[in-house]
Write an enzyme that holds these catalytic residues in place. Structure first.
Site, short mmCIF file in Angstrom:
data_model
loop_
_atom_site.label_atom_id
_atom_site.label_comp_id
_atom_site.label_asym_id
_atom_site.label_seq_id
_atom_site.Cartn_x
_atom_site.Cartn_y
_atom_site.Cartn_z
N ALA A 73 -18.15 8.20 -48.99
CA ALA A 73 -18.12 7.04 -49.89
C ALA A 73 -18.17 5.74 -49.10
O ALA A 73 -18.70 4.74 -49.58
CB ALA A 73 -16.86 7.08 -50.75
N GLN A 184 -11.71 7.79 -56.57
CA GLN A 184 -10.43 8.31 -57.09
C GLN A 184 -10.51 8.62 -58.58
O GLN A 184 -9.51 9.02 -59.18
CB GLN A 184 -9.30 7.32 -56.82
CG GLN A 184 -9.05 7.02 -55.34
CD GLN A 184 -8.39 8.17 -54.59
OE1 GLN A 184 -7.99 9.19 -55.18
NE2 GLN A 184 -8.29 8.04 -53.28
N ALA A 205 -16.89 14.04 -51.63
CA ALA A 205 -16.52 15.40 -52.04
C ALA A 205 -15.07 15.77 -51.75
O ALA A 205 -14.44 16.51 -52.52
CB ALA A 205 -17.45 16.41 -51.37
N HIS A 206 -14.54 15.24 -50.63
CA HIS A 206 -13.22 15.75 -50.22
C HIS A 206 -12.07 15.27 -51.11
O HIS A 206 -10.94 15.72 -50.94
CB HIS A 206 -12.94 15.41 -48.74
CG HIS A 206 -12.69 13.96 -48.45
ND1 HIS A 206 -11.43 13.47 -48.20
CD2 HIS A 206 -13.53 12.90 -48.34
CE1 HIS A 206 -11.51 12.17 -47.95
NE2 HIS A 206 -12.78 11.80 -48.03
N THR A 242 -31.16 14.54 -41.50
CA THR A 242 -31.14 15.89 -42.07
C THR A 242 -29.89 16.07 -42.92
O THR A 242 -28.78 15.75 -42.50
CB THR A 242 -31.17 16.94 -40.93
OG1 THR A 242 -32.32 16.66 -40.14
CG2 THR A 242 -31.23 18.35 -41.47
N CYS A 329 -5.96 5.33 -44.69
CA CYS A 329 -6.92 4.57 -43.88
C CYS A 329 -6.62 3.07 -43.93
O CYS A 329 -7.40 2.26 -43.47
CB CYS A 329 -8.34 4.87 -44.33
SG CYS A 329 -8.52 4.98 -46.09
N1 7TS Z 1 -12.92 4.47 -51.80
C1 7TS Z 1 -11.69 4.80 -52.21
C2 7TS Z 1 -11.17 4.27 -53.52
C3 7TS Z 1 -10.90 5.66 -51.43
O1 7TS Z 1 -9.68 5.99 -51.87
C4 7TS Z 1 -11.41 6.15 -50.21
C5 7TS Z 1 -10.57 6.99 -49.30
C6 7TS Z 1 -12.73 5.78 -49.84
C7 7TS Z 1 -13.44 4.93 -50.66
C8 7TS Z 1 -13.37 6.27 -48.59
O2 7TS Z 1 -13.73 7.61 -48.66
P1 7TS Z 1 -14.38 8.31 -47.38
O3 7TS Z 1 -14.69 9.69 -47.80
O4 7TS Z 1 -15.57 7.53 -47.01
O5 7TS Z 1 -13.33 8.26 -46.30
N2 7TS Z 1 -9.17 6.80 -49.47
C9 7TS Z 1 -8.17 7.26 -48.69
C10 7TS Z 1 -6.81 7.21 -49.06
O6 7TS Z 1 -6.35 6.75 -50.09
N3 7TS Z 1 -6.06 7.73 -48.07
O7 7TS Z 1 -6.89 8.14 -47.12
C11 7TS Z 1 -8.18 7.85 -47.48
#
Ligand code: 7TS
Length: 390
Positions: A73, A184, A205-206, A242, A329
């Site tokens: 994301a 989320q 995805a995670h 890829t 993060c």
């Molecule tokens: N946007 C939101 C709203 C998120 O909560 C996160 C990750 C991301 C983007 C980024 O996703 P990624 O897959 O690119 O890392 N949020 C969190 C969290 O709340 N605790 O650790 C990661």
């Protein structure tokens, strides 16, 4: 058997067993490059096509729209803001990007970068409920000036859901492009780009029991878009490199399972979250941030008066309960959190908030044990702090 309890599902989730299984063959058996013309490539292409079908269906995208598989994301959010900068500002007449005060860093830091390049970045505040203020957007938006409005669907720390339908409606009325970071929201509430006609939407995805390092980006038919990565013209030239085939296949199934689990998420998981929260809130000096009906069904952000957040986390961790003080993060202190500042909570919170995020894998016995662990931690830490004061 792992006896620990995982209440940090907003940071990441455990991959669903069925997702794990479907991903395996793409390492040793079905390992062709989907862009190759031989049979090894062809067999992979068909699995990738199924995965994409599942992603389109999961968010109700039209066949004429685009859903790209990318790395995460963070990539999708960077892509959309930078693409709007290039197409609407550098190569157009617009000047401004509107976001909100409650964005994930992948939006807010990208916006800050664009501000350093001369873009006017404006943040809409949150209202007293902690959600993005639609009235403020109405006042700020300027069809001649605004290139893009980008607002996160649900905040990762509190689970508070922004009024995306209304915000998107305001952008559309003004002919301004609208993006939402739905990381989320997917798997927790219905997410349909047919129902709420956003121009762009990101997911990863995670966060819904899929693998890490693979994400999705929705682009409405005709919406301007410039790729972040140029190269081999994969994904129709919109995202070169890829494709992570096993990741994409896993994300496709994870999406299908997440959508199928929405009723469970909104009944059983909600009930578990509420019962956990009810138990914790019987302790003196506690409150939950944001009203329950405005939050995703799995999230509780609870303030414990007089307890330092990190000390609490360590205590919980030692007792086998994983939670967090907010976004894994985001390293900023809670005092600097704009959401809490806007809700006028900072003075009460001062390092005391803990995020508990459940999932469809959470059990009732885990909730009961977790509530006990939290109660004991609070009693112990308060006893220590009282002893310190004597
Ligand atoms: N946007 C939101 C709203 C998120 O909560 C996160 C990750 C991301 C983007 C980024 O996703 P990624 O897959 O690119 O890392 N949020 C969190 C969290 O709340 N605790 O650790 C990661």
């Amino acid at each position: 058997m792992d006896s620990r309890i995982y209440f940090d599902n907003n940071a990441t989730t455990q991959v669903d067993e069925r997702v794990s299984e479907i991903m395996h063959p793409f390492e040793r058996e079905c390992y062709g490059n989907p862009n190759s013309l031989h049979s090894f490539g062809m067999e992979v292409r068909s699995h990738l096509a199924t995965a994409l079908d599942r992603l389109y269906a999961g968010i109700s995208a039209d066949d004429e729209d685009t859903v790209l598989v990318n790395g995460c994301a963070t990539e999708g959010n960077n892509n959309i803001l930078k693409s709007a900068w290039i197409t609407q500002i550098l190569n157009g007449r617009k000047k401004q990007i509107i976001t909100s005060r409650v964005e994930h860093h992948s939006v807010s830091h990208t916006a800050a970068f664009l501000a350093s390049m001369g873009v006017e970045v404006v943040e809409i505040p949150v209202d007293k409920n902690g959600v993005a203020d639609a009235g403020a957007l109405r006042e700020l938006i300027d069809p001649d000036k605004t290139a893009l409005v980008s607002v996160v669907w649900a905040n990762s720390e509190t689970g508070l859901m922004n009024p995306i339908r209304e915000l998107c409606g305001i952008a559309r009325e003004n002919g301004v492009l609208f993006h939402t970071d739905a990381v989320q929201a997917v798997g927790k509430i219905p997410v349909s780009v047919r129902d709420i006609p956003v121009d762009y939407l990101t997911f990863t995805a995670h966060k819904f029991h899929g693998p890490k390092g693979v994400g999705g980006l929705y682009i409405r038919r005709g919406a301007p878009f410039v790729p972040l990565l140029h190269g081999g013209d994969q994904m129709g030239g919109l995202r070169s490199g890829t494709v992570n085939v096993s990741g994409a296949v896993g994300m496709g199934l994870a999406m299908e399972l997440a959508v199928a689990s929405l009723p469970y998420e909104n009944t059983a998981v909600r009930k578990l979250r509420d019962s956990f929260e009810d138990t914790i809130l019987t302790l003196e000096g506690t409150f939950a941030v944001g009203s329950r009906d405005l939050r995703t069904p799995n999230t509780s952000f609870i303030s414990f008066k007089g307890i330092e957040g990190e000390a609490m986390l360590w205590d919980l961790n030692r007792a086998g309960l994983a939670a967090s003080t907010g976004s894994a993060c985001a390293s900023e202190s809670l005092e600097a959190n704009p959401l809490f500042e806007a809700m006028n909570l900072n003075k009460d919170l001062s390092h005391t908030g803990i995020r508990f995020s459940l999932s469809r894998m959470t059990t009732e016995s885990e909730v009961n044990r977790a509530a006990e662990i939290v109660k004991n931690a609070v009693l112990r830490l308060r006893a220590i702090s009282t002893a310190d004061q004597i």
